[in-house]
Enzyme design. Structure first.
Site, PDB file in Angstrom:
ATOM      1  N   ASP A   1      -4.198   9.541  -5.993  1.00 43.75           N
ATOM      2  CA  ASP A   1      -4.796  10.382  -4.947  1.00 43.75           C
ATOM      3  C   ASP A   1      -5.857   9.655  -4.130  1.00 43.75           C
ATOM      4  O   ASP A   1      -6.942  10.193  -3.875  1.00 43.75           O
ATOM      5  CB  ASP A   1      -5.393  11.658  -5.572  1.00 43.75           C
TER       6      ASP A   1
ATOM      7  N   LYS B   1      -3.676   0.328   3.186  1.00 39.08           N
ATOM      8  CA  LYS B   1      -4.555  -0.511   2.377  1.00 39.08           C
ATOM      9  C   LYS B   1      -3.764  -1.368   1.409  1.00 39.08           C
ATOM     10  O   LYS B   1      -2.736  -0.931   0.890  1.00 39.08           O
ATOM     11  CB  LYS B   1      -5.488   0.423   1.589  1.00 39.08           C
TER      12      LYS B   1
ATOM     13  N   LYS C   1       0.233  -4.764   2.440  1.00 40.76           N
ATOM     14  CA  LYS C   1      -0.073  -5.987   1.693  1.00 40.76           C
ATOM     15  C   LYS C   1      -0.056  -7.152   2.660  1.00 40.76           C
ATOM     16  O   LYS C   1       0.652  -7.113   3.679  1.00 40.76           O
ATOM     17  CB  LYS C   1       0.976  -6.229   0.602  1.00 40.76           C
TER      18      LYS C   1
ATOM     19  N   LYS D   1       1.215   3.603  -5.369  1.00 42.26           N
ATOM     20  CA  LYS D   1       0.000   3.547  -6.197  1.00 42.26           C
ATOM     21  C   LYS D   1      -1.095   4.460  -5.643  1.00 42.26           C
ATOM     22  O   LYS D   1      -1.703   5.236  -6.376  1.00 42.26           O
ATOM     23  CB  LYS D   1      -0.493   2.087  -6.198  1.00 42.26           C
TER      24      LYS D   1
ATOM     25  N   HIS E   1       2.884   4.573   6.943  1.00 41.32           N
ATOM     26  CA  HIS E   1       1.834   5.114   7.801  1.00 41.32           C
ATOM     27  C   HIS E   1       1.644   6.613   7.575  1.00 41.32           C
ATOM     28  O   HIS E   1       1.063   7.277   8.422  1.00 41.32           O
ATOM     29  CB  HIS E   1       2.186   4.874   9.279  1.00 41.32           C
ATOM     30  N   HIS E   2       2.161   7.139   6.459  1.00 41.96           N
ATOM     31  CA  HIS E   2       2.010   8.594   6.272  1.00 41.96           C
ATOM     32  C   HIS E   2       0.543   8.969   6.144  1.00 41.96           C
ATOM     33  O   HIS E   2       0.166  10.100   6.373  1.00 41.96           O
ATOM     34  CB  HIS E   2       2.817   9.093   5.057  1.00 41.96           C
ATOM     35  N   ARG E   3      -0.278   7.992   5.748  1.00 42.93           N
ATOM     36  CA  ARG E   3      -1.742   8.154   5.791  1.00 42.93           C
ATOM     37  C   ARG E   3      -2.312   6.883   6.409  1.00 42.93           C
ATOM     38  O   ARG E   3      -1.814   5.787   6.145  1.00 42.93           O
ATOM     39  CB  ARG E   3      -2.315   8.258   4.384  1.00 42.93           C
TER      40      ARG E   3
ATOM     41  N   SER F   1     -11.994   0.298  -4.278  1.00 45.15           N
ATOM     42  CA  SER F   1     -11.988  -0.116  -2.865  1.00 45.15           C
ATOM     43  C   SER F   1     -12.177   1.100  -1.967  1.00 45.15           C
ATOM     44  O   SER F   1     -12.856   1.032  -0.938  1.00 45.15           O
ATOM     45  CB  SER F   1     -10.656  -0.781  -2.510  1.00 45.15           C
TER      46      SER F   1
HETATM   47  P1  NAD Z   1      -6.183 -14.186 -10.047  1.00 50.65           P
HETATM   48  O1  NAD Z   1      -5.783 -15.207  -9.073  1.00 50.65           O
HETATM   49  O2  NAD Z   1      -7.633 -13.845 -10.181  1.00 50.65           O
HETATM   50  O3  NAD Z   1      -5.669 -14.558 -11.537  1.00 50.65           O
HETATM   51  C1  NAD Z   1      -4.354 -14.837 -11.901  1.00 50.65           C
HETATM   52  C2  NAD Z   1      -4.402 -15.710 -13.146  1.00 50.65           C
HETATM   53  O4  NAD Z   1      -3.087 -15.875 -13.682  1.00 50.65           O
HETATM   54  C3  NAD Z   1      -4.926 -17.121 -12.878  1.00 50.65           C
HETATM   55  O5  NAD Z   1      -5.938 -17.418 -13.827  1.00 50.65           O
HETATM   56  C4  NAD Z   1      -3.699 -18.015 -13.046  1.00 50.65           C
HETATM   57  O6  NAD Z   1      -4.009 -19.324 -13.484  1.00 50.65           O
HETATM   58  C5  NAD Z   1      -2.909 -17.234 -14.072  1.00 50.65           C
HETATM   59  N1  NAD Z   1      -1.486 -17.565 -14.110  1.00 50.65           N
HETATM   60  C6  NAD Z   1      -0.652 -17.867 -13.090  1.00 50.65           C
HETATM   61  N2  NAD Z   1       0.600 -18.075 -13.527  1.00 50.65           N
HETATM   62  C7  NAD Z   1       0.562 -17.904 -14.876  1.00 50.65           C
HETATM   63  C8  NAD Z   1       1.530 -17.998 -15.910  1.00 50.65           C
HETATM   64  N3  NAD Z   1       2.789 -18.281 -15.653  1.00 50.65           N
HETATM   65  N4  NAD Z   1       1.130 -17.746 -17.195  1.00 50.65           N
HETATM   66  C9  NAD Z   1      -0.139 -17.426 -17.473  1.00 50.65           C
HETATM   67  N5  NAD Z   1      -1.102 -17.335 -16.534  1.00 50.65           N
HETATM   68  C10 NAD Z   1      -0.768 -17.576 -15.251  1.00 50.65           C
HETATM   69  O7  NAD Z   1      -5.316 -12.897  -9.689  1.00 50.65           O
HETATM   70  P2  NAD Z   1      -5.638 -11.380 -10.036  1.00 50.65           P
HETATM   71  O8  NAD Z   1      -6.381 -10.790  -8.894  1.00 50.65           O
HETATM   72  O9  NAD Z   1      -6.183 -11.289 -11.407  1.00 50.65           O
HETATM   73  O10 NAD Z   1      -4.163 -10.756  -9.975  1.00 50.65           O
HETATM   74  C11 NAD Z   1      -3.279 -10.814 -11.091  1.00 50.65           C
HETATM   75  C12 NAD Z   1      -2.212  -9.761 -10.927  1.00 50.65           C
HETATM   76  O11 NAD Z   1      -2.819  -8.460 -10.836  1.00 50.65           O
HETATM   77  C13 NAD Z   1      -1.335  -9.899  -9.666  1.00 50.65           C
HETATM   78  O12 NAD Z   1      -0.041  -9.426  -9.960  1.00 50.65           O
HETATM   79  C14 NAD Z   1      -2.006  -8.939  -8.691  1.00 50.65           C
HETATM   80  O13 NAD Z   1      -1.119  -8.487  -7.684  1.00 50.65           O
HETATM   81  C15 NAD Z   1      -2.400  -7.823  -9.635  1.00 50.65           C
HETATM   82  N6  NAD Z   1      -3.481  -6.963  -9.139  1.00 50.65           N
HETATM   83  C16 NAD Z   1      -4.683  -7.458  -8.794  1.00 50.65           C
HETATM   84  C17 NAD Z   1      -5.687  -6.584  -8.360  1.00 50.65           C
HETATM   85  C18 NAD Z   1      -7.082  -7.056  -8.036  1.00 50.65           C
HETATM   86  O14 NAD Z   1      -7.961  -6.198  -7.816  1.00 50.65           O
HETATM   87  N7  NAD Z   1      -7.360  -8.348  -8.022  1.00 50.65           N
HETATM   88  C19 NAD Z   1      -5.434  -5.219  -8.236  1.00 50.65           C
HETATM   89  C20 NAD Z   1      -4.173  -4.734  -8.610  1.00 50.65           C
HETATM   90  C21 NAD Z   1      -3.209  -5.613  -9.060  1.00 50.65           C
END
Ligand code: NAD
Length: 467
Positions: free
Chosen positions: A95, A66, A102, A90, A60-62, A358
């Site tokens: 910044d 999100k 989460k 992150k 909660h420092h900010r 975002s």
């Molecule tokens: P998503 O659900 O859109 O896609 C994930 C994909 O990975 C799916 O197509 C799934 O079938 C595939 N998958 C699952 N297990 C697998 C495996 N063992 N081998 C190969 N493919 C596999 O999810 P996303 O939003 O793309 O998120 C992916 C990662 O990125 C997560 O770690 C998430 O926390 C991170 N992330 C997402 C965002 C965002 O804006 N969506 C932002 C930052 C970080």
């Protein structure tokens, strides 16, 4: 094996050891500030079912805090806490003025219809609102693994039903469809940010020389794991920049083609057949994990955490590990990879493009005006006057096409992409510079955590919480 949150804390402590902050302050930064665990019933097509969900506000420092909402059968409190902590660090690294949070629901989305998912999402949202774990100035969710614009629209609509008169109601969640208060460029923002980060890293001649690579992205051999939101867009941007996508991995298997795969064509094939396997001209690899072990220049895990472990790390043959997913590398695996000279670009920096855009969406919702709307025409008029002045001074007349290109005022997507590009470049240089200045820092993750830690600590110290 360490849990995901323990792994994040290993990284935190490695950076903390380089600072002089009192132990109490470090513990304050490390600890999750508020944990909400909830069980809620929903009547689905199968009858009444009880679902388990979490929202964890790490710092909660900010405010607001999100972070995304994850739908997966493997979601548990440790995972959500780890992801919330990563969000704190992150946001600080790039910044973005938010604390970290989460959310998650333990659910296998493949087992449910869209109607059921809508009911579950709306009920989960109501549970968050009831306990004040959601709101434009409190806690602002976004998409993550298993959720997307559709779920965010349901969340915003549910929030609006609770607070119909709140003028800022749309800022309660980001990653919404553009027609529902979203912002252009959010869907592809994380992948675009990964690309900007990689481009910056590969632009450093000395770093590339050390790895035995040429400067730039052109011609680099890339493997991408996960063709979801992040993986798909990252692969597209890398391909556009001249990378050769030699392998793509999905849940049910991977495909390999040393001469390169066309990402759009693979996705088309996946839509038509239900799988990326058996793509014409490519070799199938099963189990899918084999793709991670291919010899390549850049390996991009973009699926889930714990993909590179002490078990497979000795067989990983990439020069650069670009962590697009959150937590794809265990602490044990990272040590093995670093010892072997792999350049690790850490998740906590590299996938920050999503939260950056975002942030822009949140500002747009609060200000009720699209970026570019107010100034676009004014800028165009002033550029046009400049072009005319140049024509007059030089006697050279520009064609209509040239004039249009030079004079064009920025639209929302131009400004979003430019803000994202600036953010990713600036943050990369900040952490690269930290690593350069301090010989005790031998990897980019420690530099990134140190950058975050310094910023969060400063904010607590300036608040006077820690005298
Ligand atoms: P998503 O659900 O859109 O896609 C994930 C994909 O990975 C799916 O197509 C799934 O079938 C595939 N998958 C699952 N297990 C697998 C495996 N063992 N081998 C190969 N493919 C596999 O999810 P996303 O939003 O793309 O998120 C992916 C990662 O990125 C997560 O770690 C998430 O926390 C991170 N992330 C997402 C965002 C965002 O804006 N969506 C932002 C930052 C970080």
């Amino acid at each position: 094996m360490l849990s995901f949150f323990e792994t994040v804390n290993v990284y935190f402590e490695k950076a903390a050891a380089l600072t002089e902050y009192p132990r109490g302050l470090l513990d304050l930064i490390k600890a999750p500030n508020a944990i909400y665990s909830v069980q809620f019933p929903v009547r689905t097509a199968k009858g009444y079912e009880v679902f388990q969900g979490w929202r964890i506000e790490h710092s909660h420092h900010r405010v607001p805090v999100k972070g995304g909402v994850r739908y997966a059968p493997t979601v548990d409190e440790d995972e959500v806490t780890a992801l919330a902590a990563l969000m704190t660090y992150k946001c600080a690294i790039v910044d973005v003025p938010f604390g970290g949070a989460k959310g998650g629901v333990k659910i296998d989305t493949k087992q449910y219809s869209a109607e059921d998912l809508e009911k579950i999402t709306r009920r989960y949202t109501s549970e968050l609102i009831k306990k004040n774990f959601m709101g434009p100035g409190v806690d602002v969710p976004a998409p993550d693994y298993g959720t997307g614009p559709r779920e965010m629209a349901w969340m915003a609509d549910t929030y609006g039903a609770f607070y119909p008169a709140a003028v800022d109601q749309l800022a309660c969640v980001t990653g919404k469809p553009v027609t529902q208060g979203g912002i252009r460029g959010r869907v592809e923002a994380t992948g675009r940010g990964v690309y900007y980060g990689l481009r910056e890293a590969c632009g450093d001649v000395d770093d590339m020389k050390r790895l035995g690579l040429e400067r730039g992205l052109e011609g680099k051999r890339v493997v991408v794991q996960g063709l979801g939101n992040v993986g798909y867009h990252t692969a597209c941007f890398c391909q556009e920049a001249g990378c050769v996508i030699i392998a793509l991995a999905e849940r049910d298997g991977a495909i390999h083609r040393p001469e390169g795969l066309d990402v759009e064509a693979v996705v088309k094939h996946q839509k038509a057949t239900g799988s990326i396997l058996n793509f014409p001209g490519a070799k199938n690899l099963t189990p899918t994990q084999r793709a991670l072990e291919l010899e390549c220049d850049i390996l991009i895990p973009a699926a889930l955490e714990n993909q590179l472990t002490a078990e497979n790390a000795p067989r990983i043959r990439t020069k650069i590990l670009a962590e697009a997913a959150n937590g794809p590398t265990t602490a044990e695996a990272e040590k093995i990879l670093l010892d072997r000279g792999v350049y690790v670009i850490p998740d906590v920096y590299l996938n920050a493009g999503g939260v950056t855009v975002s942030y822009f969406e949140w500002i747009k919702n609060l200000s009720h005006v699209r970026f570019g709307r107010v100034g676009k025409r004014f800028e165009e008029a002033s550029h046009n006057r400049m072009v005319s002045a140049i024509e007059k001074a030089t006697g050279r007349l520009f064609s209509d096409e040239e004039r249009r290109r030079i004079a064009r005022g920025p639209s929302e997507i131009d400004l979003v992409n430019s803000g994202l590009e600036e953010t990713m470049i600036d943050a990369y240089q900040q952490i690269r510079e930290l690593a350069r200045r301090d010989s005790r820092i031998t990897d980019l993750r420690t530099a990134a955590f140190l950058s975050a830690l310094n910023k969060v600590a400063t904010s607590y110290l300036e608040l006077g919480i820690f005298p």
